[in-house]
Scaffold this motif. Sequence first.
Motif, PDB file in Angstrom:
ATOM      1  N   ALA A 251     -74.840 -95.214  46.816  1.00  0.00           N
ATOM      2  CA  ALA A 251     -74.215 -96.214  47.684  1.00  0.00           C
ATOM      3  C   ALA A 251     -72.757 -95.870  47.972  1.00  0.00           C
ATOM      4  CB  ALA A 251     -74.322 -97.593  47.046  1.00  0.00           C
ATOM      5  N   PHE A 252     -72.006 -95.505  46.935  1.00  0.00           N
ATOM      6  CA  PHE A 252     -70.603 -95.168  47.150  1.00  0.00           C
ATOM      7  C   PHE A 252     -70.469 -93.925  48.022  1.00  0.00           C
ATOM      8  CE2 PHE A 252     -66.579 -93.166  45.565  1.00  0.00           C
ATOM      9  CZ  PHE A 252     -65.728 -94.042  46.232  1.00  0.00           C
ATOM     10  N   GLY A 253     -71.362 -92.956  47.812  1.00  0.00           N
ATOM     11  CA  GLY A 253     -71.349 -91.768  48.668  1.00  0.00           C
ATOM     12  C   GLY A 253     -71.592 -92.120  50.122  1.00  0.00           C
ATOM     13  N   GLY A 254     -72.484 -93.094  50.357  1.00  0.00           N
ATOM     14  CA  GLY A 254     -72.734 -93.540  51.723  1.00  0.00           C
ATOM     15  C   GLY A 254     -71.505 -94.185  52.345  1.00  0.00           C
ATOM     16  N   LEU A 255     -70.791 -95.013  51.563  1.00  0.00           N
ATOM     17  CA  LEU A 255     -69.558 -95.614  52.067  1.00  0.00           C
ATOM     18  C   LEU A 255     -68.527 -94.543  52.407  1.00  0.00           C
ATOM     19  CD1 LEU A 255     -69.034 -98.662  49.659  1.00  0.00           C
ATOM     20  CD2 LEU A 255     -69.865 -98.714  52.013  1.00  0.00           C
ATOM     21  N   CYS A 256     -68.436 -93.530  51.551  1.00  0.00           N
ATOM     22  CA  CYS A 256     -67.471 -92.457  51.789  1.00  0.00           C
ATOM     23  C   CYS A 256     -67.797 -91.684  53.067  1.00  0.00           C
ATOM     24  CB  CYS A 256     -67.439 -91.506  50.597  1.00  0.00           C
ATOM     25  SG  CYS A 256     -66.692 -92.184  49.107  1.00  0.00           S
ATOM     26  N   ARG A 257     -69.056 -91.377  53.271  1.00  0.00           N
ATOM     27  CA  ARG A 257     -69.437 -90.642  54.484  1.00  0.00           C
ATOM     28  C   ARG A 257     -69.163 -91.477  55.734  1.00  0.00           C
ATOM     29  NH1 ARG A 257     -73.281 -88.929  50.767  1.00  0.00           N
ATOM     30  NH2 ARG A 257     -74.754 -90.588  51.311  1.00  0.00           N
ATOM     31  N   THR A 258     -69.407 -92.794  55.633  1.00  0.00           N
ATOM     32  CA  THR A 258     -69.084 -93.673  56.756  1.00  0.00           C
ATOM     33  C   THR A 258     -67.586 -93.657  57.039  1.00  0.00           C
ATOM     34  OG1 THR A 258     -70.955 -95.114  56.209  1.00  0.00           O
ATOM     35  CG2 THR A 258     -69.238 -96.041  57.615  1.00  0.00           C
ATOM     36  N   GLY A 259     -66.784 -93.723  55.980  1.00  0.00           N
ATOM     37  CA  GLY A 259     -65.343 -93.690  56.145  1.00  0.00           C
ATOM     38  C   GLY A 259     -64.847 -92.383  56.725  1.00  0.00           C
ATOM     39  N   ARG A 260     -65.500 -91.291  56.369  1.00  0.00           N
ATOM     40  CA  ARG A 260     -65.105 -89.990  56.926  1.00  0.00           C
ATOM     41  C   ARG A 260     -65.395 -89.924  58.427  1.00  0.00           C
ATOM     42  NH1 ARG A 260     -67.628 -85.096  53.811  1.00  0.00           N
ATOM     43  NH2 ARG A 260     -69.523 -85.868  54.836  1.00  0.00           N
TER      44      ARG A 260
END
Length: 432
Positions: A251-260
């Motif tokens: 989940a956190f990885g998904g948030l990070c990719r969205t932020g990128r």
Amino acid sequence: MTRWTNWAGTASASPQHVHQPRSAAEIAATVASIAAAGRTVRAWGSGHSFTAIAVADSDALDLRGWTGIERADLETGHVTVRAGTTIKQLNAALDTLGLAMTNLGDIDAQTIAGAISTGTHGTGARLGGIATQIVALELVLADGSVITCSAGERPDLFAAARVGLGALGVITTVTLQCEPSFVLRAQERPEPLEQVLEGFDDSAANNEHFEFYWFPYGKSALVKRNNRCETAEPLSKIREFVDYQVMENVAFGGLCRTGRLMPRLVPSLNSFASNMLSAREYSDLSHRVFVTARNVRFTETEYAVPRESLHDVLTELRALVPKLKDPVMFPVEVRVAAADDIWLSTAQGRDSAYIAIHQFTGMPYREYFSAFEKIAGAVGGRPHWGKMHDLDAGVLRSRYPHFDDFLRVRKETDPSGVFTNTYLDRVLGPVG
């Protein structure tokens, strides 16, 4: 040529020769041959340093075939382990002996030699980094000779080599002071950041291991307190999977990719992640509590500052983040350590607080890291040797009282610069 890249993708190399010795004698013979040919060599660990410390342009020593415990004394707790052994492998081997390390960091992928050589540490106001648990080292010097050092044998070399940056020789074995296996109770919960900061000194003093993570756009911090207890009550496999794999990685990885992809959303995503922090409490064998899975990749810098300077540094850091051109997706980690006597240890001579800042891989970080470097530098901050920084020997000499003592030992053990590379030339200066 073999292409090598570190874990974070921030350093790479294509050495002309890669050697895979499987004994101390083979390591010694290989180093002697390289030195005689006038080439340079670097030993490879697991590539978990963010800097170019392991980059080998000429020759590399791949020590993955030189692993395992060589001997263990259950009465003294002294365990001699081969340099290429990862901390994960070491923990498993110690389990079978009923032993454990007193303190660890939260990643177990590093080799033991790589971890100590770069000053890897955990947290605990009365505890030092992994290198403080060393009682003896065996090294191969530039001429191929194999020597040992300890507090009673070659004490200057011992003071230098425990955090030696790979600049003095190739570590072949590390003898560690271990102790009987023990259980830690982990208490992890979100708390208001202001409350955490106000009670920081008490929390550090009253817990064996204390740290916190703060999301730069959130109002809460995830606080971790680990203390010894008698009985193991681990998380259920389902809870462990959901918390650590699903939430903290997927989940956190998904948030990070969205932020990128959409940087304007980063403050909101970061605040959302802060609000989603949950409490948990469990107990387990120490290394299972110390170590956390880290599957989301990032770039990191970390500075050790005097304990008394922590609040001033964090105040400036908190003021900095909203002014940055590029937003910050990853949390800030704060830990503590006791003073030690190792010459290039980041905690040498002073009780220290560690502030680690991160950015998700592929997102801009240089402005953030550079500004933080200036904030930490104003209080004499010392950069973690395996994490990103721009300092050179001229600056570092002013921050380490024994810097020139280290260079003296380096000149004695490696007068021709067999073990140097571009990174060491910058942070230590060229040999000679």
